[in-house]
Design an enzyme around this catalytic site. Sequence first.
Site, PDB file in Angstrom:
ATOM      1  N   ASN A  76      -5.257  60.853  38.675  1.00  0.00           N
ATOM      2  CA  ASN A  76      -4.630  61.287  37.418  1.00  0.00           C
ATOM      3  C   ASN A  76      -5.256  62.608  36.979  1.00  0.00           C
ATOM      4  O   ASN A  76      -6.197  63.099  37.590  1.00  0.00           O
ATOM      5  CB  ASN A  76      -4.750  60.202  36.342  1.00  0.00           C
ATOM      6  CG  ASN A  76      -6.193  59.891  36.023  1.00  0.00           C
ATOM      7  OD1 ASN A  76      -6.910  60.718  35.467  1.00  0.00           O
ATOM      8  ND2 ASN A  76      -6.639  58.692  36.386  1.00  0.00           N
ATOM      9  N   TYR A  77      -4.727  63.170  35.904  1.00  0.00           N
ATOM     10  CA  TYR A  77      -5.087  64.534  35.495  1.00  0.00           C
ATOM     11  C   TYR A  77      -6.375  64.633  34.673  1.00  0.00           C
ATOM     12  O   TYR A  77      -6.719  65.710  34.218  1.00  0.00           O
ATOM     13  CB  TYR A  77      -3.958  65.136  34.651  1.00  0.00           C
ATOM     14  CG  TYR A  77      -2.709  65.450  35.415  1.00  0.00           C
ATOM     15  CD1 TYR A  77      -2.749  66.313  36.505  1.00  0.00           C
ATOM     16  CD2 TYR A  77      -1.489  64.901  35.043  1.00  0.00           C
ATOM     17  CE1 TYR A  77      -1.600  66.618  37.210  1.00  0.00           C
ATOM     18  CE2 TYR A  77      -0.336  65.208  35.741  1.00  0.00           C
ATOM     19  CZ  TYR A  77      -0.387  66.070  36.823  1.00  0.00           C
ATOM     20  OH  TYR A  77       0.741  66.385  37.511  1.00  0.00           O
TER      21      TYR A  77
END
Length: 396
Positions: A208-209
């Site tokens: 994920n970011y």
Amino acid sequence: MLRGKKIVLGITGSIAAYKACLIIRGLIKAGAEVQVVITPAGKEFITPITLSALTHKPVISEFFSQRDGTWNSHVDLGLWADAMLIAPCTASTLGKMANGVADNMLITTYLSMKAPVFIAPAMDLDMYAHPSTQANMERLASFGNHFIEAESGFLASGLEGKGRMAEPEHIVAALDEFFEPKDLVGKNILLTAGPTYEKIDPVRFVGNYSSGKMGFALAEECARRGADVTLVAGPVSLKSSHPRIHRVNVESAQEMYNAAVNAFPQMDAAILCAAVADFRPESVAEEKIKRVGQTMDIHLVPNPDIAAELGMMKRSNQKLVGFALETNDEEQNAQNKLEKKNFDFIVLNSLRNEGTCFKSDENQISIISHTGRKDYEKKPKNEVARDIIDELASMK
Ligand code: CTP
């Protein structure tokens, strides 16, 4: 915590004097007021006009103001200041300070100083290593002065890079830390930060970011306030430099879980800032998966919930803080998580606030606890970290 602090900045005759401009800028940006006192040799390297423009105050260098003969009172300066910083400080000034040779305004100010004094030496290695300089520094340290030195390199004698002035941001950070309330001394705090990567094959992962910036800002804040921090970090490109931060690098949720569960019994509090992947591929291919067929399925299985596990392990003298990132029904969802994971409070980020979360340097949060909700303004992540740690420190 430099806001409102009055700093006397002494500048001496070193080539590093130009860096005093960056120090002034850093101090003023952090909210401090700066009064420069410069030695005659210092003026050969940087002009008082530049310095007074940056500090918005006349620069003091002589005992008398040239035009009208008014006294510049070193005694008043000694009482006015919350700290004195001498940066850059030459070998000559070190020698005069160590021996009370009061032949310029900077040394008389130093001798009248009632506030703590910080010294950032600047000279070449030979001068730095000379027994006279070393003896003067030892003497000054024994008088209670604080030295701020450049981090040394790792070559040759261990003295590599010594004598070079510490970087301006390092000097400003050292002063800032000095004024930080030390309300977490003796506390052990666990932090999880960053994303987790769940392997698909040797070259691919589910991730994920999350940048880890918020978790790292929290780790710094806790350490600055005196805590010993165990920072369990997923794969991020951030550095943690504080000596009281003990970093444990992990990749997957399972590794993060193992590190956190192992550390938690020795902790006074845990702050769970990591964006942990809820699922991982059921099996990891040993070799790179080839492109075959038109579609591809990856079967996912659940990861352990670190927060829920620590919530169950939690003793009455431990605190647990969680994060929630919500897109809808934010308050209700946060309330549910508070109960379900046994958090003492939860920090709510809303994806609806633009320019916050993930890669951003700013964040806008609400804190939801058993006693209610507090909303905060959008701020840089280091200031958000202070608000969160203030809340933790206020809980008895
Ligand atoms: N968390 C954790 N371990 C996990 C998942 C989440 O420690 N496996 C922690 C996060 O670090 C965060 C909090 O739990 O502090 C909330 O995470 P979130 O993903 O929002 O919660 P979930 O329970 O996964 O809820 P959702 O139903 O929204 O996915």
